[in-house]
Structure formats: C-alpha cells, structure tokens
Design a protein around this motif. Structure first.
Motif, PDB file in Angstrom:
ATOM      1  N   SER A 253      19.646   2.808  -6.522  1.00 13.30           N
ATOM      2  CA  SER A 253      19.069   3.419  -5.339  1.00 13.30           C
ATOM      3  C   SER A 253      17.551   3.251  -5.397  1.00 13.30           C
ATOM      4  CB  SER A 253      19.430   4.902  -5.265  1.00 13.30           C
ATOM      5  OG  SER A 253      18.901   5.486  -4.092  1.00 13.30           O
ATOM      6  N   LEU A 254      17.020   2.504  -4.415  1.00 18.53           N
ATOM      7  CA  LEU A 254      15.589   2.211  -4.377  1.00 18.53           C
ATOM      8  C   LEU A 254      15.009   2.623  -3.026  1.00 18.53           C
ATOM      9  CD1 LEU A 254      16.140  -1.249  -5.975  1.00 18.53           C
ATOM     10  CD2 LEU A 254      14.567   0.386  -6.979  1.00 18.53           C
ATOM     11  N   LYS A 255      15.518   3.702  -2.471  1.00 21.19           N
ATOM     12  CA  LYS A 255      15.076   4.142  -1.149  1.00 21.19           C
ATOM     13  C   LYS A 255      13.608   4.557  -1.196  1.00 21.19           C
ATOM     14  CE  LYS A 255      18.237   7.335  -0.498  1.00 21.19           C
ATOM     15  NZ  LYS A 255      19.101   7.193  -1.670  1.00 21.19           N
ATOM     16  N   GLY A 256      12.815   3.977  -0.295  1.00 21.56           N
ATOM     17  CA  GLY A 256      11.400   4.328  -0.214  1.00 21.56           C
ATOM     18  C   GLY A 256      10.584   3.890  -1.403  1.00 21.56           C
ATOM     19  N   THR A 257      11.099   2.986  -2.220  1.00 21.54           N
ATOM     20  CA  THR A 257      10.403   2.549  -3.432  1.00 21.54           C
ATOM     21  C   THR A 257       9.351   1.503  -3.107  1.00 21.54           C
ATOM     22  OG1 THR A 257      12.270   3.038  -4.873  1.00 21.54           O
ATOM     23  CG2 THR A 257      10.737   1.369  -5.646  1.00 21.54           C
ATOM     24  N   ASN A 258       8.230   1.557  -3.816  1.00 15.45           N
ATOM     25  CA  ASN A 258       7.157   0.591  -3.632  1.00 15.45           C
ATOM     26  C   ASN A 258       7.402  -0.607  -4.545  1.00 15.45           C
ATOM     27  OD1 ASN A 258       4.805  -0.839  -3.316  1.00 15.45           O
ATOM     28  ND2 ASN A 258       3.430   0.887  -3.668  1.00 15.45           N
ATOM     29  N   LEU A 259       7.808  -1.733  -3.943  1.00 18.10           N
ATOM     30  CA  LEU A 259       8.034  -2.978  -4.679  1.00 18.10           C
ATOM     31  C   LEU A 259       7.041  -4.049  -4.244  1.00 18.10           C
ATOM     32  CD1 LEU A 259      11.931  -2.915  -4.469  1.00 18.10           C
ATOM     33  CD2 LEU A 259      10.647  -2.964  -6.618  1.00 18.10           C
ATOM     34  N   SER A 260       5.907  -3.604  -3.740  1.00 19.65           N
ATOM     35  CA  SER A 260       4.920  -4.571  -3.270  1.00 19.65           C
ATOM     36  C   SER A 260       4.415  -5.420  -4.437  1.00 19.65           C
ATOM     37  CB  SER A 260       3.740  -3.847  -2.600  1.00 19.65           C
ATOM     38  OG  SER A 260       3.104  -2.966  -3.500  1.00 19.65           O
ATOM     39  N   ARG A 261       4.374  -6.727  -4.215  1.00 14.04           N
ATOM     40  CA  ARG A 261       3.921  -7.724  -5.185  1.00 14.04           C
ATOM     41  C   ARG A 261       4.781  -7.727  -6.469  1.00 14.04           C
ATOM     42  NH1 ARG A 261      -0.686  -4.994  -4.621  1.00 14.04           N
ATOM     43  NH2 ARG A 261      -1.145  -5.011  -6.858  1.00 14.04           N
ATOM     44  N   ALA A 262       5.962  -7.118  -6.404  1.00 15.07           N
ATOM     45  CA  ALA A 262       6.844  -7.110  -7.576  1.00 15.07           C
ATOM     46  C   ALA A 262       7.483  -8.488  -7.749  1.00 15.07           C
ATOM     47  CB  ALA A 262       7.923  -6.055  -7.417  1.00 15.07           C
ATOM     48  N   HIS A 263       7.803  -8.804  -8.984  1.00  8.61           N
ATOM     49  CA  HIS A 263       8.378 -10.113  -9.323  1.00  8.61           C
ATOM     50  C   HIS A 263       9.865  -9.907  -9.604  1.00  8.61           C
ATOM     51  CE1 HIS A 263       4.166 -11.291  -9.754  1.00  8.61           C
ATOM     52  NE2 HIS A 263       4.019 -10.171 -10.451  1.00  8.61           N
ATOM     53  N   LEU A 264      10.708 -10.323  -8.640  1.00 10.80           N
ATOM     54  CA  LEU A 264      12.141 -10.068  -8.709  1.00 10.80           C
ATOM     55  C   LEU A 264      12.947 -11.356  -8.779  1.00 10.80           C
ATOM     56  CD1 LEU A 264      11.904  -7.263  -6.092  1.00 10.80           C
ATOM     57  CD2 LEU A 264      13.154  -6.908  -8.211  1.00 10.80           C
ATOM     58  N   HIS A 265      12.331 -12.437  -9.175  1.00 17.47           N
ATOM     59  CA  HIS A 265      13.030 -13.714  -9.232  1.00 17.47           C
ATOM     60  C   HIS A 265      14.241 -13.612 -10.165  1.00 17.47           C
ATOM     61  CE1 HIS A 265      13.737 -18.015  -9.273  1.00 17.47           C
ATOM     62  NE2 HIS A 265      13.778 -17.962 -10.602  1.00 17.47           N
TER      63      HIS A 265
END
Length: 326
Positions: A253-265
């Motif tokens: 659950s990642l509701k409202g989570t800040n993933l800006s500029r995150a590296h999810l490759h």
C-alpha cells in the motif's frame, strides 16, 4: 531520609494518632451524652430509667463503632494507595534499569548481545508508553549509524549505483542486528500522534519487511534495492530519490506516497495500491505494474514509464500526467 525528617514524621504520626483516638472517645459522648437526672425527671419507673440509660449508652457505642470502622476503612485505603505507589515506583525503577541495560547491550561489540538489547527495548516499549518515542528514536539512530548511505557528500556513494549488486547478502545475513531493529520498529505500537520514523540516507539493500507497518516513514535518498516489501503498509512515506530497483512491492500500500525521482527500474508492484502517489521524475522503466491501482497518481514529463504504458493507457488508469512540468 535524614534523622530530622524521620523525627518530624514520627511526631506527626503520633499527633494524628492522638487526635483520632481522642475523637473516637469524645465525639460519641458529645453526640449522645449520658442522661442526667434532669433528663430522666418525670420517668416514674426505675426500670424505664435504666432502659433509657442503656439505650443512650448503645447509641454512644454504635457511634464509636462506626467511627472505628471508618478509621479502619480509611487505613485500608491509605495502605492500598501507599502499596500502589510503592509498586509504581518499583516498576519505574525496574524499567529504568532495564532501559539502561538494553542501551548498553546495543552498543556491544558482540552482535548477539546487540540483538538481545534490541528485543529488550521492544519489550520495554510494550510495557511503558512513556518510553516508546525515545526507543523509536534510539533504534532509528542505531539503524542510521550502522548502515549510513551518505548521498551527496564528497566521499559519499554513487546514487543510484551503476547496477544492482546481486551478490550482496540479504540484510538478515549481512547485518542481522539492523534487520532485527527494523522488525521491532515496524511492529511498534502506533498512535495518530506518533513522530515520523526517520530512515533517510540509509543502506537498506536486501532488507526483508514483508507486511511491515511503516506508514509515514522518511526514506529520502536511501538505498532499498532488492528490498522485500510485499504487502507492506507504506502509505504517505517519503521515498524521494530512493533506490528501489529490483524491490518486491507486490500488494504493498503506497497511497499518497512520495516517489518523486525514485529509481524503480525492475521493481515489482503487482496489485500494489499507488493511488495518489507522487511519481514525478520517477524511473519506472521495466517496472511491473500488473493490476496496480494508479488512480490519482501524479506524473510529469520526467517520469519514465514501462514499455507499453502509453499516454492513453495512463489516462484510462486515472494517472494525472502533466507532461508540461519540468
């Protein structure tokens, strides 16, 4: 306790005792004084006069008995309060001693002693509400101090690294004390007023936190490559510029989570709830998003999407894609 204080206490107790005894003796007689000859004037029968005097005496004795019972009850209450106070003081003393011993243990060079100290702190947090915030702060500092990931410093690590180190042992093998601390932190009792858990700039590669409760935690610039976070509660966390490559986030659950500029490759977010998350500037290339909920997620022109996730598909998924943003 000084001798002077002891004498004062003894004199005070003696004075209270004398006052109570005097009250028990005198008050009933004042309430129900013995019948005088004048009171009995007009009572012709000697038997009747005796009965009246006996009745008056019984009233006096009953009043005295009631006062004695009240005093005994008061003494019981005072004794119970004193006992509770002593138990409370003793408990606080024991908790303080246990806390001090646990802090000493987590500073030990022996990893087994450190792990024992971590679990001792968990027990203390469950038993003492007042110590929960300090224990959270202490364990957070322990994790940050053990595996610092100093992004942005002159001699800091490359972030993100050129490639994910597949040979690096998982956390339970690489740093079992840190893994234990993280398990304790995610299991900690929670209230709406809890302070945020600060785990920014930490090397958490290979951490196992399946089903963990870590909402509102700060993971800014941390390295969580190959982290096992399936089913974790990560709502409103801050993963700004965090390395989440090859991480397992299925059902998280990642509701409202800040993933800006995150590296999810290469991360897996199957059936993950990413509604309302900030994906601006995030690298989602190669990310698995099957059945993920993305309604209200924010993206921009710097967001990198997996192959096949066209602008039309993103609109259908409810993603707010402002490609005009820098």
């Amino acid at each position: 306790m000084s001798r002077r204080t002891m004498w004062i206490s003894m004199l005070t107790a003696s004075g209270v005792f004398v006052v109570v005894v005097g009250a028990i003796i005198l008050v009933p007689r004042l309430l129900y004084p013995p019948l005088s000859a004048a009171d009995l004037h007009g009572v012709g029968s000697a038997q009747a006069r005796i009965e009246l005097q006996q009745a008056q005496s019984r009233l006096t004795n009953d009043a005295r008995s009631a006062m004695l019972q009240s005093c005994v009850g008061l003494l019981v209450v005072i004794g119970a309060a004193a006992t509770w106070r002593q138990v409370h003081v003793s408990r606080e003393s024991q908790i303080t001693e246990r806390f001090t011993r646990a802090v000493d243990q987590i500073g030990s060079r022996d990893i087994n002693v450190r792990i024992g100290g971590i679990y001792a702190l968990e027990r203390i947090a469950k038993n003492s509400h007042a110590d929960r915030d300090p224990i959270q702060f202490l364990l957070g500092a322990f994790v940050r101090g053990k595996l610092t990931w100093l992004v942005g410093t002159a001699d800091g690590p490359e972030h993100p690294t050129t490639s994910v180190d597949e040979r690096l042992p998982v956390m339970n093998v690489r740093a079992p004390d840190v893994q234990a601390a993280m398990w304790v932190l995610e299991r900690r009792p929670r209230t709406p007023d809890d302070p945020k858990l600060y785990l920014s700039r930490v090397d958490l590669r290979g951490i196992s936190l399946r089903g963990a409760r870590l909402s509102r935690t700060l993971f800014r610039h941390s390295n969580l490559a190959r982290a096992a976070l399936a089913g974790a509660q990560l709502d409103r966390c801050d993963f700004t510029d965090a390395d989440l490559r090859r991480s397992l986030l299925d059902g998280a659950s990642l509701k409202g989570t800040n993933l800006s500029r995150a590296h999810l490759h290469g991360a897996s977010l199957r059936r993950a709830d990413v509604r309302g998350a900030d994906l601006r500037g995030a690298d989602l290339s190669g990310t698995v998003l099957e059945e993920a909920l993305l309604t209200g997620a924010q993206a921009d022109g710097a967001t990198v999407w997996p192959t096949g996730l066209s602008a039309e598909v993103r609109r259908e998924l409810g993603i707010i894609d402002d490609s005009r943003s820098p």
